[in-house]
Design a protein around this motif. Structure first.
Motif, PDB file in Angstrom:
ATOM      1  N   SER A 172       0.828  -0.998   0.050  1.00 31.97           N
ATOM      2  CA  SER A 172      -0.005  -0.118  -0.015  1.00 31.97           C
ATOM      3  C   SER A 172       0.909   1.191  -0.153  1.00 31.97           C
ATOM      4  N   TRP A 173       0.328   2.192  -0.526  1.00 28.59           N
ATOM      5  CA  TRP A 173       1.126   3.425  -1.045  1.00 28.59           C
ATOM      6  C   TRP A 173       1.830   4.178   0.285  1.00 28.59           C
TER       7      TRP A 173
ATOM      8  N   ARG B 218     -10.855   5.403  -4.559  1.00 23.84           N
ATOM      9  CA  ARG B 218     -10.234   4.658  -3.788  1.00 23.84           C
ATOM     10  C   ARG B 218     -11.139   4.017  -2.642  1.00 23.84           C
TER      11      ARG B 218
ATOM     12  N   ASP C 175     -12.048  -0.289  -1.949  1.00 19.28           N
ATOM     13  CA  ASP C 175     -12.045  -0.673  -0.865  1.00 19.28           C
ATOM     14  C   ASP C 175     -13.094  -1.361  -0.423  1.00 19.28           C
TER      15      ASP C 175
ATOM     16  N   HIS D 125      -3.373   2.891  -4.925  1.00 21.92           N
ATOM     17  CA  HIS D 125      -2.476   2.884  -3.660  1.00 21.92           C
ATOM     18  C   HIS D 125      -2.909   1.545  -3.025  1.00 21.92           C
ATOM     19  N   VAL D 126      -3.153   0.592  -3.800  1.00 22.33           N
ATOM     20  CA  VAL D 126      -3.450  -0.822  -3.018  1.00 22.33           C
ATOM     21  C   VAL D 126      -2.411  -1.722  -3.363  1.00 22.33           C
TER      22      VAL D 126
ATOM     23  N   ARG E 106      -6.755  -1.011   0.133  1.00 25.71           N
ATOM     24  CA  ARG E 106      -5.704  -0.289   1.129  1.00 25.71           C
ATOM     25  C   ARG E 106      -5.431  -0.765   2.456  1.00 25.71           C
TER      26      ARG E 106
END
Lengths: 438, 438
Positions: A185-186, A340, A344, A383-384, A408
């Motif tokens: 994750s980012w 995002r 999720d 960002h996952v 995430r």
């Protein structure tokens, strides 16, 4: 079996149990490099004497952490205090940066032996390609921009290496080099000291040869959730996501995805097609615009200081910002920010994990290309966490992988799922791969 | 008037016109520093001989860019190739990094003379405070974490300096030191080489003594929109935003905001209260959680390598991540992501600019504190551009400023608005301030 053929997790256990020394392991890797790297060309910097000295020091110490004694390659856009960082740019031919990047420091503090620097696309961003060749067929690219790291681990020259992903530079080379690759994750692994290309996208990742290898590095980074309970394949809810860019798939990429899905179903998983919401189709273009926008800031120093030594496509990124429509850039950010939480929220009782292509197909022929990152960009922008898993060999005998993706900050759970699904998806058990080494 | 009392924009014009040399200017700054800094303690590193050599080189060159010959201070969490970067941490007492941070490189390529490194809170994040004192009253803090940069510019020791903001470390010291300060939109100026504390929050900013100074640096960074047409105060739609944390305001902060609003109204602006949507009240807590979450990754290297030399509150940030609820962290990210476009959309025919406190009030007494950043955190998290403008003197004679805020990526327009409103808001015209210098 030669020590170089051990996975990182296997070698770490043997070193911990004093059945193998760090020196034996690094000498074995160095001999593999000596035998192979004239052809593969994965390394930009390597100091065998320094490596052996470090190994001896580590052999005298109590275990520093989960990576004790394990050689680690570092993509040359990542700073190392004791080795040059060229970024494959003529602007920095011998740059010595007096500080390790955060990821290198974490690896070192966890006992890793930083072995050397691996070739990369210029600034991991454009322009000059690495000289590295695909170890499975030297006429083909190993992918990029993490070219040298992918090839070095794929060719058993080093058990672990850092790569980076801003578009698809990590998970795609994992696929091309028959590797496991993890992009966390980012926000979870510091990217400090990794050359900035796009501040909201750049992510450090690691290559290895098993899920246990991925978990070993995750442990060094103290990713949250690593105590997640073990997962079984039976009843696992897998979302088969061909993704909004399926029209770019090649037969080998489609075959890898279908094979992975079929094998999981045969093992009792519940595999169902997953259609992403309609506006996710805009994410690839949004990532591209954000990458260009943020890249304009990142490369301004080189643009001002040495424009003639900067790749034309990077120069253009700097120059283009003045004409960018701020509203379009904000629309790209806003789309990503909206998607995002929607992604999720797909996870829950009906979905445990997403299965999706890691690359369009086999590594393309030629070193003028690093292949297409189109199957990676949505996940980078979201960002996952992603884990690349080898799946099949394509019609030209080259490896083709898939990736699994979670929401995430679910990195620990995704590793648990990977541990369950990888033995099912990965068609070429370790013994077979090692036999290939002759 | 001594050259050190010139604003950056004034000095740049004189140097361009060959009425002042870079050497004269830097010698004047060095003499001011020699006279004052034993008390103010703004600098951690200064090499007068190097500075004079650089000035002579610059005097021989054709203008390199908008900052030609202008001395520039650099907060010591920002890398400089030719000076140590200590981050005010005992872990890095003499660290030579060998490469300029992106902002330093941009300033240098634009002709700036990098004068030295200014004191800072440890890692700009916690623990050790700077030794710097407020030039307006040595018993008071200059604010932080950009303590030395704020005090050095406020005390006329250097015309420009870089600060950084992760919570409220830039705009608040601008207020405490009677300065102009600009924090650009998050994505517009590369933060590479600025010590990472929170990857999605850290922003580089600059201090100066006029809006023209702010624009000069913005020009060096090639911020988009700098060709925005001039703006008049008459009819300007100003949203007076007391903000969701108004209960933390002090009388002097309230007086500064009221004075600014009243002066703008008197000059023909249409000033109306702006109430942010209800869920913006959650942004301060969201920023805090994101800062802690991202900080855990940022400080893991030091935590692993030298925990005994790391401030306790930073150690705790690293340790706390394991117990953080990922859902709470994601809720914080999601709230910020939802609020950003909502804030941007407030602007249009009914709103040109937001006027809001830069700090609760005057700089507090004592060097154990750097004051409260609560009036800055919403804007940091929203990634919006902010410009701090001096407004009044408080009851203890210390300066109190305000800030103006625009939507993301409107930096050029915000500078144009600042140029219009600053002469109205700033009660102490430049001549008066310079007279104070005696």
């Amino acid at each position: 079996m030669e020590p170089f053929a051990l996975s990182a997790a296997e070698a770490a256990r043997l070193i911990r149990d004093r059945q193998l020394s760090a020196e034996e392991l690094v000498r074995s890797c160095l001999s593999r490099i000596a035998a192979r790297d004239a052809e593969v060309k994965a390394w930009l910097f390597l100091d065998p004497d320094l490596a052996i000295r470090r190994a001896r020091e580590l052999d005298k110490l109590p275990p520093k952490g989960p990576l004790h004694g394990i050689p680690f390659g570092v993509k040359d856009v990542i700073d190392t205090a004791d080795m040059p960082t060229t970024q494959n740019s003529p602007i920095y031919p011998d740059a010595m940066i007096g500080r390790d990047a955060a990821c290198v420091a974490v690896a070192r503090q966890s006992g890793a032996l930083i072995l050397g620097k691996t070739d990369t696309v210029e600034f991991a961003s454009g322009g000059r390609k690495a000289l590295t060749r695909n170890p499975f067929n030297l006429k083909h690219t190993p992918g990029g921009s993490s070219s040298g790291s992918g090839a070095a681990v794929g060719d058993f020259q080093v058990p672990l290496a850092f790569g980076t992903q801003t578009a698809g530079s990590h998970i795609r080379p994992a696929s091309f080099n028959n590797l496991y690759g993890m992009k966390p994750s980012w926000s979870l692994a510091s990217r400090e000291g990794l050359r900035m290309s796009a501040a909201s996208l750049d992510t450090v990742g690691w290559f290895g040869r098993s899920v246990a290898d991925m978990a070993l590095v995750a442990e060094a980074f103290r990713l949250p959730g690593l105590d997640a309970p073990a997962v079984g394949v039976k009843g696992l809810r897998v979302g088969l996501c061909r993704s909004p860019v399926w029209d770019r798939i090649e037969p080998a990429g489609a075959a890898a995805l279908e094979a992975a899905a079929r094998r999981l179903e045969a093992a009792g998983a519940i595999v169902e097609p997953l259609e992403l919401p309609a506006d996710f189709a805009g994410l690839p273009a949004a990532r591209d615009l954000i990458g260009r926008h943020e890249g304009a800031a990142s490369f301004l120093p080189e643009y001002l200081g040495a424009p003639h030594l900067l790749a034309a496509d990077i120069r253009e990124r700097v120059e283009a910002r003045a004409a960018q429509d701020p509203a379009a850039v904000l629309a790209a950010y806003n789309l990503a920010d909206r998607c995002r939480p929607v992604f999720d929220a797909l996870f829950g009782p009906k979905l445990d994990v997403v299965l999706t292509p890691a690359a369009p197909g086999e590594a393309p022929e030629g070193l003028h290309t690093v292949g297409n990152w189109i199957f990676n960009v949505i996940w980078t922008l979201l960002h996952v966490p992603c884990i690349g898993i080898p799946a099949i060999r394509g019609p030209r005998g080259l490896p083709v992988g898939v990736q699994i993706v979670g929401p995430r900050l679910s990195d620990g759970k995704l590793l648990a799922i990977a541990a369950a699904v990888a033995p099912v998806i990965d068609s070429e058990p370790d013994w077979a791969r090692k036999a290939l080494l002759g």
